[in-house]
Design a protein around this motif. Structure first.
Motif, mmCIF file in Angstrom:
data_model
loop_
_atom_site.group_PDB
_atom_site.id
_atom_site.type_symbol
_atom_site.label_atom_id
_atom_site.label_comp_id
_atom_site.label_asym_id
_atom_site.label_seq_id
_atom_site.Cartn_x
_atom_site.Cartn_y
_atom_site.Cartn_z
ATOM 1 N N GLU A 117 -10.750 -17.524 8.335
ATOM 2 C CA GLU A 117 -9.457 -17.482 8.453
ATOM 3 C C GLU A 117 -8.737 -17.230 9.926
ATOM 4 O OE1 GLU A 117 -8.437 -15.512 5.105
ATOM 5 O OE2 GLU A 117 -8.412 -17.446 3.890
ATOM 6 N N GLN A 121 -7.062 -18.977 13.008
ATOM 7 C CA GLN A 121 -5.823 -18.770 13.672
ATOM 8 C C GLN A 121 -5.883 -18.787 15.282
ATOM 9 O OE1 GLN A 121 -2.707 -18.269 12.891
ATOM 10 N NE2 GLN A 121 -1.988 -17.652 14.810
ATOM 11 N N GLU A 125 -4.165 -20.655 18.321
ATOM 12 C CA GLU A 125 -3.458 -20.113 19.323
ATOM 13 C C GLU A 125 -4.472 -20.514 20.825
ATOM 14 O OE1 GLU A 125 -4.102 -16.023 19.022
ATOM 15 O OE2 GLU A 125 -2.657 -15.879 17.042
#
Length: 276
Positions: A117, A121, A125
């Motif tokens: 996870e 993320q 980004e």
């Protein structure tokens, strides 16, 4: 923070240091992969998530969705995310290398789920990219990309700083003194992760005076991305560069408190573009 050939200082937080006591390793060898595959065999969805298919099986049963479990997992994921962000800039996560969530999870002492996870993320980004059936590759950033990020930061922040210099009273600027001094202490200690956190906190404090949450969020995201070093460059900036950058914060704050717009304009130009 003004741009440099090495990019800006590494990102990270105090929580990252706590979670990152275990150093992020290089990609595991064949023995590690074989062991993980034997232990986690049978997971069907690994390829779709961009990692080795030997990731841990999903939780099952009613307890899998209990709020307490979700909160605990969120906390672990946040710590792993902070640790991975720090490792990006310190060079522990090397540009071009591929890392699998199960292998990193083993070394952090957690399951693959929070690592996966956190990596997803980082993919959002722009720090890593999914490599199907293998894991996540750290993006190789060039000097051109860092120059573009520096330009974007200047376009976003410089006009706001100059506007705030005309409208914010001296006592409000004085409230930011602890944040500016924190950057000086972090720079003097020579820790790039601590400095990156303090640097972002100071800039965030300034931009927050504009009262625009979207501005703070977007500028913060660009700032963090600008702190990742380019491929082939030394992983972190030297202590002298950090100290110079930090003292620009205190000089800027002094000029803002004094209400000297000409000095503020010159210092802001130097801080963001490297030109007076």
């Amino acid at each position: 923070m003004k741009p440099s050939a090495q990019g800006a200082a590494g990102a990270g937080t105090g929580r990252a240091r706590a979670a990152g006591a275990v150093r992020v390793p290089a990609q595991p060898g064949a023995a590690d992969v074989a062991r993980d595959r034997a232990r986690h065999a049978g997971e069907p969805d690994g390829a779709a998530r961009g990692e080795h298919t030997h990731g841990e099986p999903p939780a099952a049963g009613p307890s899998a969705s209990r709020p307490r479990d979700l909160v605990r997992r969120s906390s672990v994921r946040g710590q792993i995310l902070d640790a991975l962000r720090s490792a990006l800039v310190t060079g522990e996560l090397r540009p071009g290398e591929v890392y699998s969530a199960p292998a990193l999870g083993d070394r952090f002492g957690v399951s693959a789920t929070p690592v996966r996870e956190a990596m997803q993320q980082l993919a959002l980004e722009g720090a890593v990219e999914v490599v199907p059936n293998r894991g996540f590759r750290v993006v190789e950033r060039g000097e051109g990309e860092l120059a573009e990020l520096a330009e974007v930061r200047a376009l976003i922040e410089v006009p706001v700083w100059l506007r705030l210099a005309r409208t914010v009273p001296a006592e409000r600027w004085a409230e930011l003194r602890p944040l500016a001094e924190a950057t000086v202490r972090a720079a003097s200690a020579g820790c790039p992760v601590t400095y990156a956190e303090a640097d972002r906190a100071f800039h965030r404090g300034v931009l927050a005076l504009a009262g625009n949450e979207q501005l703070v969020r977007i500028a913060g995201d660009v700032h963090r991305r600008a702190q990742w070093p380019p491929a082939g460059a030394p992983a972190v900036r030297g202590r002298a560069d950090l100290v110079t950058d930090a003292h620009e914060h205190t000089a800027l704050l002094d000029a803002l408190i004094a209400g000297d717009p000409d000095v503020v304009r010159a210092l802001v130009g130097e801080h963001f573009t490297g030109t007076p």
